[in-house]
Write a protein that holds these residues in place. Structure first.
Motif, PDB file in Angstrom:
ATOM      1  N   VAL B  11     -33.588  36.947  31.909  1.00  0.00           N
ATOM      2  CA  VAL B  11     -32.436  36.533  32.710  1.00  0.00           C
ATOM      3  C   VAL B  11     -32.551  37.092  34.122  1.00  0.00           C
ATOM      4  CG1 VAL B  11     -29.943  36.846  32.990  1.00  0.00           C
ATOM      5  CG2 VAL B  11     -30.868  36.185  30.780  1.00  0.00           C
ATOM      6  N   GLU B  12     -33.038  38.303  34.215  1.00  0.00           N
ATOM      7  CA  GLU B  12     -33.190  38.921  35.538  1.00  0.00           C
ATOM      8  C   GLU B  12     -34.175  38.118  36.387  1.00  0.00           C
ATOM      9  OE1 GLU B  12     -33.972  43.089  35.260  1.00  0.00           O
ATOM     10  OE2 GLU B  12     -34.473  43.254  37.392  1.00  0.00           O
ATOM     11  N   GLN B  13     -35.252  37.661  35.776  1.00  0.00           N
ATOM     12  CA  GLN B  13     -36.209  36.828  36.510  1.00  0.00           C
ATOM     13  C   GLN B  13     -35.617  35.463  36.829  1.00  0.00           C
ATOM     14  OE1 GLN B  13     -39.999  36.498  34.623  1.00  0.00           O
ATOM     15  NE2 GLN B  13     -40.446  38.694  34.752  1.00  0.00           N
ATOM     16  N   ALA B  14     -34.832  34.960  35.895  1.00  0.00           N
ATOM     17  CA  ALA B  14     -34.229  33.651  36.114  1.00  0.00           C
ATOM     18  C   ALA B  14     -33.231  33.691  37.274  1.00  0.00           C
ATOM     19  CB  ALA B  14     -33.525  33.177  34.839  1.00  0.00           C
ATOM     20  N   VAL B  15     -32.588  34.827  37.434  1.00  0.00           N
ATOM     21  CA  VAL B  15     -31.653  34.986  38.554  1.00  0.00           C
ATOM     22  C   VAL B  15     -32.407  34.875  39.884  1.00  0.00           C
ATOM     23  CG1 VAL B  15     -30.092  36.618  39.708  1.00  0.00           C
ATOM     24  CG2 VAL B  15     -29.994  36.345  37.232  1.00  0.00           C
ATOM     25  N   ASN B  16     -33.666  35.331  39.875  1.00  0.00           N
ATOM     26  CA  ASN B  16     -34.513  35.252  41.070  1.00  0.00           C
ATOM     27  C   ASN B  16     -35.239  33.915  41.166  1.00  0.00           C
ATOM     28  OD1 ASN B  16     -33.818  37.905  41.771  1.00  0.00           O
ATOM     29  ND2 ASN B  16     -35.441  38.752  40.478  1.00  0.00           N
ATOM     30  N   GLU B  17     -34.595  32.887  40.622  1.00  0.00           N
ATOM     31  CA  GLU B  17     -35.083  31.511  40.724  1.00  0.00           C
ATOM     32  C   GLU B  17     -36.449  31.307  40.064  1.00  0.00           C
ATOM     33  OE1 GLU B  17     -32.692  30.252  44.788  1.00  0.00           O
ATOM     34  OE2 GLU B  17     -34.879  30.295  44.783  1.00  0.00           O
ATOM     35  N   ASN B  18     -36.611  31.976  38.947  1.00  0.00           N
ATOM     36  CA  ASN B  18     -37.809  31.735  38.144  1.00  0.00           C
ATOM     37  C   ASN B  18     -37.412  30.800  36.999  1.00  0.00           C
ATOM     38  OD1 ASN B  18     -40.071  31.754  36.555  1.00  0.00           O
ATOM     39  ND2 ASN B  18     -40.325  33.975  36.543  1.00  0.00           N
ATOM     40  N   SER B  19     -37.665  29.527  37.186  1.00  0.00           N
ATOM     41  CA  SER B  19     -37.230  28.553  36.182  1.00  0.00           C
ATOM     42  C   SER B  19     -37.962  28.715  34.867  1.00  0.00           C
ATOM     43  CB  SER B  19     -37.432  27.134  36.734  1.00  0.00           C
ATOM     44  OG  SER B  19     -38.796  26.939  37.071  1.00  0.00           O
ATOM     45  N   GLU B  20     -39.171  29.227  34.950  1.00  0.00           N
ATOM     46  CA  GLU B  20     -39.955  29.407  33.730  1.00  0.00           C
ATOM     47  C   GLU B  20     -39.306  30.447  32.821  1.00  0.00           C
ATOM     48  OE1 GLU B  20     -44.176  29.503  34.591  1.00  0.00           O
ATOM     49  OE2 GLU B  20     -44.511  30.661  32.771  1.00  0.00           O
ATOM     50  N   ALA B  21     -38.710  31.469  33.424  1.00  0.00           N
ATOM     51  CA  ALA B  21     -38.051  32.525  32.642  1.00  0.00           C
ATOM     52  C   ALA B  21     -36.860  31.952  31.879  1.00  0.00           C
ATOM     53  CB  ALA B  21     -37.603  33.661  33.559  1.00  0.00           C
ATOM     54  N   PHE B  22     -36.066  31.147  32.544  1.00  0.00           N
ATOM     55  CA  PHE B  22     -34.924  30.562  31.850  1.00  0.00           C
ATOM     56  C   PHE B  22     -35.389  29.576  30.791  1.00  0.00           C
ATOM     57  CE2 PHE B  22     -30.451  30.054  31.512  1.00  0.00           C
ATOM     58  CZ  PHE B  22     -30.225  28.752  31.112  1.00  0.00           C
ATOM     59  N   GLY B  23     -36.469  28.924  31.041  1.00  0.00           N
ATOM     60  CA  GLY B  23     -37.032  28.033  30.038  1.00  0.00           C
ATOM     61  C   GLY B  23     -37.400  28.777  28.765  1.00  0.00           C
ATOM     62  N   GLU B  24     -37.876  29.979  28.903  1.00  0.00           N
ATOM     63  CA  GLU B  24     -38.217  30.793  27.741  1.00  0.00           C
ATOM     64  C   GLU B  24     -36.957  31.165  26.961  1.00  0.00           C
ATOM     65  OE1 GLU B  24     -41.062  31.416  26.420  1.00  0.00           O
ATOM     66  OE2 GLU B  24     -40.335  32.795  24.881  1.00  0.00           O
ATOM     67  N   ILE B  25     -35.893  31.440  27.667  1.00  0.00           N
ATOM     68  CA  ILE B  25     -34.620  31.742  26.996  1.00  0.00           C
ATOM     69  C   ILE B  25     -34.145  30.529  26.198  1.00  0.00           C
ATOM     70  CG2 ILE B  25     -32.173  32.201  27.400  1.00  0.00           C
ATOM     71  CD1 ILE B  25     -32.980  33.952  29.720  1.00  0.00           C
ATOM     72  N   VAL B  26     -34.245  29.381  26.813  1.00  0.00           N
ATOM     73  CA  VAL B  26     -33.838  28.154  26.117  1.00  0.00           C
ATOM     74  C   VAL B  26     -34.667  27.958  24.861  1.00  0.00           C
ATOM     75  CG1 VAL B  26     -33.696  25.638  26.301  1.00  0.00           C
ATOM     76  CG2 VAL B  26     -33.021  27.058  28.235  1.00  0.00           C
ATOM     77  N   LYS B  27     -35.961  28.176  25.031  1.00  0.00           N
ATOM     78  CA  LYS B  27     -36.856  27.981  23.881  1.00  0.00           C
ATOM     79  C   LYS B  27     -36.507  28.935  22.745  1.00  0.00           C
ATOM     80  CE  LYS B  27     -41.184  27.587  25.075  1.00  0.00           C
ATOM     81  NZ  LYS B  27     -42.589  27.963  25.368  1.00  0.00           N
ATOM     82  N   ARG B  28     -36.083  30.132  23.032  1.00  0.00           N
ATOM     83  CA  ARG B  28     -35.776  31.113  21.994  1.00  0.00           C
ATOM     84  C   ARG B  28     -34.471  30.805  21.284  1.00  0.00           C
ATOM     85  NH1 ARG B  28     -37.099  37.066  24.701  1.00  0.00           N
ATOM     86  NH2 ARG B  28     -39.284  36.654  25.183  1.00  0.00           N
ATOM     87  N   TRP B  29     -33.510  30.293  22.003  1.00  0.00           N
ATOM     88  CA  TRP B  29     -32.157  30.193  21.460  1.00  0.00           C
ATOM     89  C   TRP B  29     -31.676  28.763  21.177  1.00  0.00           C
ATOM     90  CZ3 TRP B  29     -29.626  34.167  19.510  1.00  0.00           C
ATOM     91  CH2 TRP B  29     -30.004  35.463  19.897  1.00  0.00           C
ATOM     92  N   GLU B  30     -32.427  27.782  21.533  1.00  0.00           N
ATOM     93  CA  GLU B  30     -31.920  26.417  21.417  1.00  0.00           C
ATOM     94  C   GLU B  30     -31.612  26.047  19.966  1.00  0.00           C
ATOM     95  OE1 GLU B  30     -34.768  23.683  23.022  1.00  0.00           O
ATOM     96  OE2 GLU B  30     -36.444  24.474  21.855  1.00  0.00           O
ATOM     97  N   ARG B  31     -32.457  26.485  19.031  1.00  0.00           N
ATOM     98  CA  ARG B  31     -32.217  26.128  17.634  1.00  0.00           C
ATOM     99  C   ARG B  31     -30.975  26.825  17.079  1.00  0.00           C
ATOM    100  NH1 ARG B  31     -33.067  21.847  14.366  1.00  0.00           N
ATOM    101  NH2 ARG B  31     -32.875  22.485  12.187  1.00  0.00           N
TER     102      ARG B  31
END
Lengths: 265, 192
Positions: B11-31
């Protein structure tokens, strides 16, 4: 009854946490022992525990029948800093085009990129160089072939046999050896006039001597017409005029003869 | 690699406009989020919408995310709110699944003999009853039941996610099961 219910409720409440822990298999060994002992002595808790088990089975059936077979929906995030959307279904096997892959490959190895560029430039230069060289060679070959063709009217033509035009006190008679009967001898008497002697070679290699080109040589035309090949040789050869006297008549006649030779062809 | 980082680091990386980091969060929690939404709503289409809105809302409020809460708690809170929003929207459109279920309750239980003898129909009816019963629970109780049954989380994980004491989680689950038992025992069909 009411007291029993109250007692039941109290005992149930007292064992609420143990009940759910035991039900979902998260009770430790001690909790298990205590709860199992209690169940043996408490019918209400046993009945309640059985009811909870049935409910849990129903919920599990609902989940298995209606949820487990469902695919996770594709999540699309509208990123602000990048182009387009993030898609959870396509990010792993990102559809990067072959061009992107090629660009990434070359960007990772600058040395390879530089050497490959140099090699391409060298190949282009080499191709251009050899192409120019080939075209020059072809031009030279073409020129040589052209000259050979022009001088190869007779198979035995050589330097010595090249007819030359020279003004001499040639004899009146000139002898032309026949060649397949196509030749005719012409001679003209004109002792008073200087004649131009032309030596030519026929197609069989025989030297034809003394074509006496004099002023009165209307028959030269016929001779010439009889043997085209002789004339062919004759016309191809540039006549050398040695000691040409500035005689208007003779120069005119020579010009006429040369013109006739060209026409006969 | 993004897979080695914790949720909070991502999340900290995603705050710094790292879209790949938020993508990883989505991948972990989407199910898991989808499972929660399905358990809360009972319908695939509504659950999909709620899950999508959950992650979009989470992405938009990245900068407001405080590091004191866990990412799982944060996502679950957003997901439950989105489920309530979707349900409210469905009610407004008079297409409420729960309302339909309530209206059909009497029809279903008029007499067992009127039901289809086919096992699949019987099973479908049973599943519908269970679904309706769970949907009728209060939100806080329903959430614990869904997280336990659909997301298959431990009590400790639920406690951490909802930021509630372990005893509270167990107590809520006990209460939910008790209410479900009362609802289902009133119905003439056998539950199991």
């Amino acid at each position: 009854m009411l007291d029993n219910n109250n007692n039941h409720n109290n005992s149930s409440c007292a064992f609420a946490e143990q009940t759910v822990s035991y039900l979902y298999g998260e009770a430790n060994a001690q909790e298990k022992t205590v709860f199992e002992t209690h169940l043996k002595s408490c019918a209400a808790c046993s009945q309640e525990f059985a009811g909870f088990g049935a409910i849990r089975s129903s919920i599990s059936e609902w989940r298995n029948e209606e949820f487990l077979s469902l695919a996770t929906p594709s999540i699309e995030i509208p990123y602000e800093n990048t182009q387009g959307f993030y898609n959870s279904k396509t990010v792993s096997h990102a559809s990067s085009s072959w061009f992107d892959k090629l660009r990434n490959f070359w960007s990772h190895s600058p040395a390879l990129t530089a050497s490959a560029s140099f090699a391409v430039i060298a190949i282009c230069i080499g191709i251009i160089f050899f192409a120019n060289k080939s075209s020059n060679d072809l031009e030279v070959a073409g020129f040589d072939n052209k000259n050979t063709e022009k001088t190869f009217a007779s198979p035995t033509v050589d330097e010595e046999m090249k007819p030359t035009l020279s003004t001499t006190d040639a004899p009146e008679k000139s002898i032309a050896e026949p060649n397949n009967g196509n030749q005719e001898m012409v001679s003209q008497k004109n002792p008073t006039r200087k004649s131009t002697v032309v030596k030519a070679v026929n197609n069989s290699g025989n030297t034809v001597k003394g074509l006496n080109l004099t002023a009165n040589t209307p028959k030269i035309k016929e001779v010439n017409s009889g043997n085209k090949k002789m004339l062919a040789v004759q016309t191809n050869i540039i006549p050398r005029l040695n000691n040409v006297e500035e005689d208007e008549d003779e120069s005119l006649r020579l010009a006429e003869l040369l013109d006739d030779g060209g026409d006969i062809e | 690699m993004a897979t080695d980082l914790t949720d909070e680091q991502l999340v900290e990386q995603a705050v710094n406009e790292n879209s790949e980091a938020f993508g990883e969060i989505v991948k972990r929690w989407e199910r898991k989020i989808f499972a929660l939404c399905f358990g809360m709503l009972g319908r695939e289409d509504e659950a999909g919408d709620a899950a999508q809105e959950t992650f979009i809302s989470a992405y938009k409020s990245l900068k407001n995310f405080r590091g004191d809460a866990k990412v799982s708690s944060w996502l679950h809170r957003i997901a439950v709110n989105q489920c309530l929003t979707v349900k409210r929207r469905a009610k407004t459109r008079s297409e409420s699944f729960l309302d339909d279920e309530n209206n059909q309750e009497e029809k279903v239980f008029v007499a067992p003999s009127r039901l289809s003898p086919a096992r699949t129909t019987e099973q479908n009816e049973r599943l519908k009853i269970v679904r309706q019963a769970v949907n009728s629970l209060p939100v806080d109780l329903r959430q614990v039941v869904v997280m336990k049954e659909f997301e298959e989380m431990t009590f400790q994980e639920i406690s951490d996610t909802l930021d509630l004491p372990l005893s509270t989680i167990k107590s809520r689950l006990y209460t939910a099961l008790k209410q479900l038992r009362m609802k289902l025992e009133r119905m003439p069909l056998e539950v199991v």
